[in-house]
Design a protein around this motif. Sequence first.
Motif, PDB file in Angstrom:
ATOM      1  N   PRO A  34     -68.371 -56.400 -23.021  1.00  0.00           N
ATOM      2  CA  PRO A  34     -67.425 -56.094 -21.934  1.00  0.00           C
ATOM      3  C   PRO A  34     -67.647 -56.869 -20.649  1.00  0.00           C
ATOM      4  O   PRO A  34     -66.684 -57.271 -19.993  1.00  0.00           O
ATOM      5  N   GLU A  35     -68.908 -57.117 -20.301  1.00  0.00           N
ATOM      6  CA  GLU A  35     -69.158 -57.829 -19.048  1.00  0.00           C
ATOM      7  C   GLU A  35     -68.675 -59.276 -19.104  1.00  0.00           C
ATOM      8  O   GLU A  35     -68.552 -59.943 -18.070  1.00  0.00           O
ATOM      9  N   ALA A  36     -68.372 -59.759 -20.305  1.00  0.00           N
ATOM     10  CA  ALA A  36     -67.863 -61.127 -20.439  1.00  0.00           C
ATOM     11  C   ALA A  36     -66.366 -61.216 -20.169  1.00  0.00           C
ATOM     12  O   ALA A  36     -65.786 -62.301 -20.170  1.00  0.00           O
ATOM     13  N   ASN A  37     -65.693 -60.088 -19.919  1.00  0.00           N
ATOM     14  CA  ASN A  37     -64.250 -60.072 -19.685  1.00  0.00           C
ATOM     15  C   ASN A  37     -63.898 -60.155 -18.203  1.00  0.00           C
ATOM     16  O   ASN A  37     -62.839 -59.714 -17.781  1.00  0.00           O
ATOM     17  N   ASN A  38     -64.778 -60.743 -17.411  1.00  0.00           N
ATOM     18  CA  ASN A  38     -64.592 -60.730 -15.969  1.00  0.00           C
ATOM     19  C   ASN A  38     -63.297 -61.391 -15.531  1.00  0.00           C
ATOM     20  O   ASN A  38     -62.614 -60.908 -14.621  1.00  0.00           O
ATOM     21  N   SER A  39     -62.925 -62.497 -16.171  1.00  0.00           N
ATOM     22  CA  SER A  39     -61.710 -63.187 -15.738  1.00  0.00           C
ATOM     23  C   SER A  39     -60.480 -62.333 -15.961  1.00  0.00           C
ATOM     24  O   SER A  39     -59.546 -62.347 -15.165  1.00  0.00           O
ATOM     25  N   SER A  40     -60.452 -61.565 -17.056  1.00  0.00           N
ATOM     26  CA  SER A  40     -59.336 -60.647 -17.282  1.00  0.00           C
ATOM     27  C   SER A  40     -59.347 -59.519 -16.256  1.00  0.00           C
ATOM     28  O   SER A  40     -58.308 -59.146 -15.702  1.00  0.00           O
ATOM     29  N   ARG A  41     -60.524 -58.985 -15.980  1.00  0.00           N
ATOM     30  CA  ARG A  41     -60.605 -57.772 -15.162  1.00  0.00           C
ATOM     31  C   ARG A  41     -60.374 -58.016 -13.674  1.00  0.00           C
ATOM     32  O   ARG A  41     -60.024 -57.081 -12.955  1.00  0.00           O
ATOM     33  N   ILE A  42     -60.583 -59.215 -13.190  1.00  0.00           N
ATOM     34  CA  ILE A  42     -60.336 -59.437 -11.758  1.00  0.00           C
ATOM     35  C   ILE A  42     -58.972 -60.076 -11.517  1.00  0.00           C
ATOM     36  O   ILE A  42     -58.580 -60.288 -10.380  1.00  0.00           O
ATOM     37  N   ALA A  43     -58.241 -60.390 -12.583  1.00  0.00           N
ATOM     38  CA  ALA A  43     -56.946 -61.060 -12.427  1.00  0.00           C
ATOM     39  C   ALA A  43     -55.946 -60.152 -11.714  1.00  0.00           C
ATOM     40  O   ALA A  43     -55.993 -58.927 -11.839  1.00  0.00           O
ATOM     41  N   ALA A  44     -55.024 -60.776 -10.998  1.00  0.00           N
ATOM     42  CA  ALA A  44     -54.000 -60.013 -10.274  1.00  0.00           C
ATOM     43  C   ALA A  44     -53.058 -59.304 -11.221  1.00  0.00           C
ATOM     44  O   ALA A  44     -52.516 -58.251 -10.912  1.00  0.00           O
ATOM     45  N   SER A 197     -68.876 -72.881 -28.679  1.00  0.00           N
ATOM     46  CA  SER A 197     -68.799 -72.728 -30.128  1.00  0.00           C
ATOM     47  C   SER A 197     -68.879 -74.083 -30.812  1.00  0.00           C
ATOM     48  O   SER A 197     -68.286 -75.060 -30.359  1.00  0.00           O
ATOM     49  N   ARG A 198     -69.580 -74.130 -31.935  1.00  0.00           N
ATOM     50  CA  ARG A 198     -69.647 -75.380 -32.699  1.00  0.00           C
ATOM     51  C   ARG A 198     -68.298 -75.736 -33.298  1.00  0.00           C
ATOM     52  O   ARG A 198     -68.064 -76.880 -33.659  1.00  0.00           O
ATOM     53  N   PHE A 199     -67.404 -74.759 -33.367  1.00  0.00           N
ATOM     54  CA  PHE A 199     -66.085 -75.012 -33.934  1.00  0.00           C
ATOM     55  C   PHE A 199     -65.104 -75.588 -32.921  1.00  0.00           C
ATOM     56  O   PHE A 199     -64.247 -76.406 -33.261  1.00  0.00           O
ATOM     57  N   PHE A 200     -65.195 -75.144 -31.668  1.00  0.00           N
ATOM     58  CA  PHE A 200     -64.141 -75.474 -30.701  1.00  0.00           C
ATOM     59  C   PHE A 200     -64.643 -76.154 -29.438  1.00  0.00           C
ATOM     60  O   PHE A 200     -63.918 -76.235 -28.444  1.00  0.00           O
ATOM     61  N   ASN A 201     -65.856 -76.693 -29.475  1.00  0.00           N
ATOM     62  CA  ASN A 201     -66.358 -77.364 -28.272  1.00  0.00           C
ATOM     63  C   ASN A 201     -65.686 -78.712 -28.025  1.00  0.00           C
ATOM     64  O   ASN A 201     -65.904 -79.338 -26.996  1.00  0.00           O
ATOM     65  N   PHE A 202     -64.821 -79.144 -28.948  1.00  0.00           N
ATOM     66  CA  PHE A 202     -64.074 -80.387 -28.733  1.00  0.00           C
ATOM     67  C   PHE A 202     -62.828 -80.176 -27.873  1.00  0.00           C
ATOM     68  O   PHE A 202     -62.226 -81.140 -27.395  1.00  0.00           O
ATOM     69  N   LEU A 203     -62.425 -78.930 -27.685  1.00  0.00           N
ATOM     70  CA  LEU A 203     -61.198 -78.660 -26.931  1.00  0.00           C
ATOM     71  C   LEU A 203     -61.442 -78.829 -25.426  1.00  0.00           C
ATOM     72  O   LEU A 203     -62.479 -78.402 -24.905  1.00  0.00           O
ATOM     73  N   PRO A 204     -60.475 -79.400 -24.715  1.00  0.00           N
ATOM     74  CA  PRO A 204     -60.662 -79.676 -23.288  1.00  0.00           C
ATOM     75  C   PRO A 204     -60.362 -78.472 -22.393  1.00  0.00           C
ATOM     76  O   PRO A 204     -59.355 -78.419 -21.688  1.00  0.00           O
ATOM     77  N   PHE A 205     -61.269 -77.500 -22.436  1.00  0.00           N
ATOM     78  CA  PHE A 205     -61.189 -76.431 -21.443  1.00  0.00           C
ATOM     79  C   PHE A 205     -61.390 -77.042 -20.054  1.00  0.00           C
ATOM     80  O   PHE A 205     -62.096 -78.031 -19.886  1.00  0.00           O
ATOM     81  N   ALA A 206     -60.758 -76.439 -19.071  1.00  0.00           N
ATOM     82  CA  ALA A 206     -60.905 -76.880 -17.677  1.00  0.00           C
ATOM     83  C   ALA A 206     -61.065 -75.629 -16.811  1.00  0.00           C
ATOM     84  O   ALA A 206     -60.107 -75.179 -16.175  1.00  0.00           O
ATOM     85  N   ARG A 285     -61.578 -68.563 -14.785  1.00  0.00           N
ATOM     86  CA  ARG A 285     -60.455 -68.477 -15.720  1.00  0.00           C
ATOM     87  C   ARG A 285     -60.616 -69.506 -16.843  1.00  0.00           C
ATOM     88  O   ARG A 285     -60.990 -70.651 -16.593  1.00  0.00           O
ATOM     89  N   PRO A 286     -60.266 -69.131 -18.071  1.00  0.00           N
ATOM     90  CA  PRO A 286     -60.332 -70.073 -19.188  1.00  0.00           C
ATOM     91  C   PRO A 286     -59.096 -70.966 -19.244  1.00  0.00           C
ATOM     92  O   PRO A 286     -58.280 -70.902 -20.168  1.00  0.00           O
ATOM     93  N   ALA A 287     -58.958 -71.802 -18.239  1.00  0.00           N
ATOM     94  CA  ALA A 287     -57.814 -72.704 -18.175  1.00  0.00           C
ATOM     95  C   ALA A 287     -58.072 -73.932 -19.057  1.00  0.00           C
ATOM     96  O   ALA A 287     -59.190 -74.158 -19.538  1.00  0.00           O
ATOM     97  N   THR A 288     -57.040 -74.726 -19.251  1.00  0.00           N
ATOM     98  CA  THR A 288     -57.128 -75.907 -20.106  1.00  0.00           C
ATOM     99  C   THR A 288     -56.649 -77.138 -19.345  1.00  0.00           C
ATOM    100  O   THR A 288     -55.962 -77.029 -18.325  1.00  0.00           O
ATOM    101  N   GLY A 311     -55.609 -69.072 -19.066  1.00  0.00           N
ATOM    102  CA  GLY A 311     -55.697 -69.340 -17.635  1.00  0.00           C
ATOM    103  C   GLY A 311     -55.208 -68.198 -16.770  1.00  0.00           C
ATOM    104  O   GLY A 311     -55.415 -67.023 -17.063  1.00  0.00           O
ATOM    105  N   ALA A 312     -54.511 -68.558 -15.689  1.00  0.00           N
ATOM    106  CA  ALA A 312     -54.080 -67.570 -14.697  1.00  0.00           C
ATOM    107  C   ALA A 312     -52.791 -66.848 -15.084  1.00  0.00           C
ATOM    108  O   ALA A 312     -52.404 -65.886 -14.426  1.00  0.00           O
ATOM    109  N   LYS A 313     -52.121 -67.286 -16.144  1.00  0.00           N
ATOM    110  CA  LYS A 313     -50.825 -66.702 -16.501  1.00  0.00           C
ATOM    111  C   LYS A 313     -50.872 -65.917 -17.807  1.00  0.00           C
ATOM    112  O   LYS A 313     -49.862 -65.763 -18.500  1.00  0.00           O
ATOM    113  N   GLY A 314     -52.049 -65.401 -18.133  1.00  0.00           N
ATOM    114  CA  GLY A 314     -52.200 -64.699 -19.392  1.00  0.00           C
ATOM    115  C   GLY A 314     -51.268 -63.516 -19.569  1.00  0.00           C
ATOM    116  O   GLY A 314     -50.754 -63.280 -20.661  1.00  0.00           O
TER     117      GLY A 314
END
Length: 348
Positions: A34-44, A197-206, A285-288, A311-314
């Motif tokens: 649960p503590e990893a959901n910070n971006s969801s929990r503080i979002a407007a 993740s070893r599966f998705f570390n190629f994706l360009p998160f920003a 935020r997990p933006a891209t 990101g910010a528009k989830g």
Amino acid sequence: MEIDFLLIGQGLAGTALAYRLKQAGKKIRIIDQPEANNSSRIAAGLFNPVTGRKMVKTWKADSLFPEIKPFYQELEQATGSKFLTEKAIYRPFLSIEELNEWMGHSADPGFETYLDKIYQESQSEFLKDPYGGVMLRNSGWLNINNLLDAMTSYFKEELILEKFDESLFSRADDFWIYRGLKAKAVIYCNGLGAMNSRFFNFLPFAPVKGEILEVQQAFTPDYVVNRGVFRVHLGNGIHRVGSTYTKHDLDVGATDAAQTEILEKLTDLVRLPVERIISHKTGIRPATRDRKPFLGKHPTEVGVYIFNGFGAKGVSLIPYFSKQMVEHLINSKAIDSEVDIARYFNYI
């Protein structure tokens, strides 16, 4: 235990996808810290059809917005909780030219669903809106904390509260094995955790840091004010105000600079002083890179998927895309090419 889908993460994305899969009759488990959901929990939690400095209709609005209220209302009914607030959003004009431009939009059928009224004069002595503004409809905000808490109870049989350890994953007999679970497929909904993740570390998160204040201030209109900053009345004269947007400082701590920035922008919007600051929160935020979410199947690994990067528009994006993702998972329907992670396979 054999299951259909193992979801990693129960933020807003994981919650929505898990709910839709469960409603489709699939056997699921969710691993969440649960503590990893910070971006969801503080979002407007705003859903706003007209966004940005140039006040343009948000990307894919005509597909996204018909799904928003019905989906969250369904979750309210499923949990017996309340977290959706339908509320008009008032966006002041910055110039007479902008007013004239929006007078033109009023005749555009593409804006009809979202445009309630255009005002050519200030709507309050407490607002700095000398040119008037546009009042938007089909908008509002979601209390994401209430939603996540309610859905945690809803998933009590499916939820495993622990830190996810990808090193414990193994593949055998057409299943992904994890701590006694045998899953036909695994879906990464864990925000920035997927970067490692070893599966998705190629994706360009920003990743983007956002900071938000709750303040006490007089003036409690029956609408959200949004220009430079948003100002959402939570009740009892308390307002959520924000937010900042930075790619450079990704430290989780609150900053004086962000507080100053938010308060200065609020001063440009509302004439009344802030009586006190109640809280100052931050989230990453997990933006891209292209500001589009990540949906789809890993290019080589069987049964490994991602539903992430909102990101910010989830709040606006997730109802529509969770529906599309379920159709892909169950019925092999194609994912919108703009969000399919196949757009990055050439970079692996």
